[in-house]
Design an enzyme around this catalytic site. Structure first.
Site, PDB file in Angstrom:
ATOM      1  N   GLY A 145      37.059  61.159  64.579  1.00  0.00           N
ATOM      2  CA  GLY A 145      37.412  61.557  63.214  1.00  0.00           C
ATOM      3  C   GLY A 145      36.865  60.592  62.171  1.00  0.00           C
ATOM      4  O   GLY A 145      36.754  59.393  62.418  1.00  0.00           O
ATOM      5  N   ARG A 157      32.874  64.472  68.636  1.00  0.00           N
ATOM      6  CA  ARG A 157      33.891  64.080  69.605  1.00  0.00           C
ATOM      7  C   ARG A 157      33.441  64.226  71.060  1.00  0.00           C
ATOM      8  O   ARG A 157      34.261  64.251  71.969  1.00  0.00           O
ATOM      9  CB  ARG A 157      35.162  64.905  69.390  1.00  0.00           C
ATOM     10  N   ASP A 198      40.030  56.020  72.294  1.00  0.00           N
ATOM     11  CA  ASP A 198      39.322  56.702  73.375  1.00  0.00           C
ATOM     12  C   ASP A 198      37.829  56.356  73.366  1.00  0.00           C
ATOM     13  O   ASP A 198      37.244  56.091  74.420  1.00  0.00           O
ATOM     14  CB  ASP A 198      39.479  58.228  73.249  1.00  0.00           C
ATOM     15  N   LYS A 223      37.857  51.910  64.650  1.00  0.00           N
ATOM     16  CA  LYS A 223      37.945  52.891  63.561  1.00  0.00           C
ATOM     17  C   LYS A 223      39.052  53.889  63.839  1.00  0.00           C
ATOM     18  O   LYS A 223      39.195  54.331  64.967  1.00  0.00           O
ATOM     19  CB  LYS A 223      36.615  53.661  63.510  1.00  0.00           C
ATOM     20  N   THR A 224      39.861  54.203  62.936  1.00  0.00           N
ATOM     21  CA  THR A 224      40.708  55.395  62.894  1.00  0.00           C
ATOM     22  C   THR A 224      41.708  55.257  61.755  1.00  0.00           C
ATOM     23  O   THR A 224      42.347  54.211  61.601  1.00  0.00           O
ATOM     24  CB  THR A 224      41.468  55.723  64.201  1.00  0.00           C
ATOM     25  N   ASP A 244      44.367  56.624  61.753  1.00  0.00           N
ATOM     26  CA  ASP A 244      45.708  56.688  62.366  1.00  0.00           C
ATOM     27  C   ASP A 244      46.372  55.314  62.470  1.00  0.00           C
ATOM     28  O   ASP A 244      47.585  55.225  62.621  1.00  0.00           O
ATOM     29  CB  ASP A 244      45.629  57.300  63.760  1.00  0.00           C
TER      30      ASP A 244
HETATM   31  P1  FBP Z   1      40.283  59.606  65.394  1.00  0.00           P
HETATM   32  O1  FBP Z   1      41.402  59.109  66.261  1.00  0.00           O
HETATM   33  O2  FBP Z   1      39.126  60.086  66.146  1.00  0.00           O
HETATM   34  O3  FBP Z   1      39.928  58.588  64.359  1.00  0.00           O
HETATM   35  O4  FBP Z   1      40.793  60.866  64.564  1.00  0.00           O
HETATM   36  C1  FBP Z   1      41.980  60.845  63.911  1.00  0.00           C
HETATM   37  C2  FBP Z   1      42.338  62.165  63.296  1.00  0.00           C
HETATM   38  O5  FBP Z   1      42.066  62.155  61.907  1.00  0.00           O
HETATM   39  C3  FBP Z   1      43.813  62.470  63.549  1.00  0.00           C
HETATM   40  O6  FBP Z   1      44.618  61.902  62.558  1.00  0.00           O
HETATM   41  C4  FBP Z   1      43.826  63.960  63.591  1.00  0.00           C
HETATM   42  O7  FBP Z   1      44.877  64.444  64.397  1.00  0.00           O
HETATM   43  C5  FBP Z   1      42.502  64.313  64.195  1.00  0.00           C
HETATM   44  O8  FBP Z   1      41.627  63.254  63.865  1.00  0.00           O
HETATM   45  C6  FBP Z   1      41.944  65.608  63.698  1.00  0.00           C
HETATM   46  O9  FBP Z   1      40.835  65.944  64.444  1.00  0.00           O
HETATM   47  P2  FBP Z   1      39.596  66.788  63.936  1.00  0.00           P
HETATM   48  O10 FBP Z   1      38.834  65.906  63.010  1.00  0.00           O
HETATM   49  O11 FBP Z   1      38.808  67.062  65.166  1.00  0.00           O
HETATM   50  O12 FBP Z   1      40.134  67.984  63.247  1.00  0.00           O
END
Ligand code: FBP
Length: 548
Positions: free
Chosen positions: A78, A142, A173, A199-200, A202
């Site tokens: 993400g 991803r 991951d 990075k994230t 979250d």
């Molecule tokens: P990462 O852990 O890859 O940084 O992504 C976080 C996130 O933004 C989450 O908060 C959310 O649940 C998910 O990605 C959404 O996924 P997508 O971008 O595939 O819709």
């Protein structure tokens, strides 16, 4: 391309960096490390990259002339504000090693490495993206890098481009997979180092050495600005309850940080729900009780923050999802053959009694969302589950029951919001712009010092940037064994909200007051220019964590 006035001004921003990164650096080795748990298993799986020492970069007077180096970079998962600055820092770092060094970006995430899709990132490209949000310089994806066939395919292009090091910018991951790749390349003497970057948005990739993942700061500030605006609207009209779901696939760090910044009436913390073994009905009763108490005081309005991952933390739901994950992993093809209209009955017939009953009791939409395709890492796509609507509908039902019993006499009108994508590509705050640039530059230092299987780390970030500490952490140090897709796998331990940590305790000490009074705080938009206490303030979470 037309640029906004802010974009133009922001392009000239010079990220602040740790003093040690301003000249020649030397790598100082610290203690040898162990994984956080399951040491024997992790050691066996990572014989070449286990137990390495923590690295700190310090100023050096020793001039070394290093050869030019070619480096590849991947954005994985993400989006998170600041990714472009990691790449800019990496670029400047390898150019400082040698002006003929080259940087290649793999397109649209790890898939670009496997499919040999890449572009050279020249000074012109880098300059156009300095201090900008988004991942659009090279895109992200991803695709999970996990098989030998993928690693070997990737190695072909790395060899063709004479790339000696690969920097993978990703979440827990992706960094786990970066380490598996580092181990594999080392085991076959491929001559390619692999370095990770935390990075994230979250905020759940953190530990003693990695203080925070980049993007958390900016994303929380963007959401808090909008929550503050909603709170003000809410307090102006005094007629709506706003149910606001906030991103964060698993941990509730974003919801907690936004609560600390905006002081809403209610904020649910998934980790607490799990620890207290609350059912969905308990959560609904708690919210309805506050709605009723506020109504008694004539306040038929309020704000509720809901973490995106909540559903997976309600213990009964967690057991249901775990069984669904295992079942769907094994019977995916069979499930996909079932007609949509019959899928619910099919699932009900396959689950154990407790889970089957719970599944049958869920509203149609939520039940369907739980069986949708997992992401490539096996996660339920919680961002697609409309928990905010589920909860407000259940609260409305409970309140109408209480009304009949004469226990409640207010008005309940709910509005729903989901903030996630709105904050992931925002222009990085000063904190993220500085932190990311430093992470990228540090990654170049790890490359120059010949390391592999390390994550770039910049610490002490609540102090002025000059005093930040740059270094590298062996990725195996953060790992433990967890069940994924029905199998035990080595993974970086996710950092959930600690219920005995200062951020949660600070929130818990004030939430009863926030529930009944209207104590909203309006943080306003991120400021890029102005006094340092306005522009450089780190998140409340980080400030409280570092106080201890
Ligand atoms: P990462 O852990 O890859 O940084 O992504 C976080 C996130 O933004 C989450 O908060 C959310 O649940 C998910 O990605 C959404 O996924 P997508 O971008 O595939 O819709």
């Amino acid at each position: 391309m037309t640029k906004s006035a802010l974009q133009i001004a922001r392009a000239a921003y010079q990220p602040k960096v740790p003093a040690a990164l301003k000249g020649i650096v030397k790598a100082v080795e610290g203690e040898y490390t162990q994984s956080v748990a399951d040491q024997e298993d992790i050691k066996e799986l990572f014989p070449n990259t286990y137990g390495m020492p923590i690295i700190t970069f310090e100023k050096s007077n020793e001039k070394k002339s290093l050869p030019a180096i070619n480096v590849g970079v991947i954005l994985s998962g993400g989006q998170a504000p600041g990714g472009h600055n990691v790449i800019a820092g990496l670029f400047d770092g390898i150019k400082a090693i040698h002006p003929d060094s080259r940087l290649y970006g793999f397109i649209l995430g790890p898939g670009g490495l496997i499919e040999h899709k890449y572009m050279e990132l020249t000074a012109g490209i880098i300059d156009a993206y300095r201090n900008t949000g988004g991942f659009d310089m090279i895109g992200s994806g991803r695709t999970k890098l996990e098989t030998r066939a993928q690693f070997d395919k990737g190695l072909e292009i790395l060899k063709t481009l004479n790339i000696q090091a690969l920097v993978i910018i990703g979440g827990d991951d992706s960094n786990t997979n970066a380490c598996v790749l580092a181990e594999y390349y080392k085991s076959i003497d491929a001559g390619v180092q692999v370095i990770g970057c935390p990075k994230t948005i979250d905020g759940d990739l953190k530990n003693e050495q990695v203080e925070t993942s980049f993007g958390f700061d900016t994303a929380c500030k963007v959401y808090s600005e909008v929550i503050g605006n909603i709170e003000r609207d809410c307090n102006s009209a005094q007629k709506y309850w706003h149910f606001i779901k906030l991103m964060g696939r698993s941990a509730s760090h974003i919801a907690l940080e936004c609560a600390l910044q905006t002081q809403p009436n209610i904020c649910i913390i998934s980790e607490e729900v799990e620890a207290a073994n609350l059912s969905l009905d308990d959560i609904v009763t708690n919210i309805a009780t506050i709605v009723a108490q506020r109504a008694e005081a004539g306040n038929n309005f309020g704000t509720v923050l809901i973490p995106e991952g909540l559903i997976e933390f309600v213990p009964a739901m967690k057991r249901l999802i775990a069984e669904l994950n295992d079942y769907l992993a094994k019977h995916d093809a069979e499930f996909k053959m079932i007609r949509k209209s019959e899928q619910r009955t099919y699932i009900i017939s396959k689950l154990t009694k407790e889970n089957s009953e719970l599944y049958a009791s869920l509203p149609e939409g939520v039940a369907r969302q739980l069986t949708l395709d997992r992401d490539p890492h096996g996660n339920v796509q919680v961002s697609l589950i409309e928990t905010e609507k589920l909860l407000s509908e259940m609260v409305a039902k409970k309140l109408s029951g209480w009304k009949k019993e004469g226990k409640y006499n207010g008005k309940f009108s709910a509005l729903h919001h989901f903030f996630g994508y709105e904050g992931r590509c925002a222009a990085p705050s000063n904190y993220d712009a500085d932190y990311c640039y430093s992470l990228g530059y540090t990654a170049s230092c790890l490359v120059a010092s010949g390391r592999t299987g390390y994550m770039s780390s910049v610490r002490n970030t609540t102090a002025p940037a000059d005093k930040w500490i740059a270094g590298g952490i062996p990725v195996t140090m953060m790992m433990n064994m967890e069940k994924r897709h029905g199998e035990m796998k080595p993974v970086i331990q996710k950092a959930l909200v600690k219920l005995d940590g200062a951020p949660f305790k600070t929130f818990a000490a004030q939430r009863n007051e926030w529930a009944l009074t209207t104590s909203y705080v309006y943080p306003g938009p991120i400021q890029y220019f102005g006094p340092t206490e306005v522009c450089d303030e780190p998140t409340k979470t980080l400030q409280l964590e570092q106080q201890i």
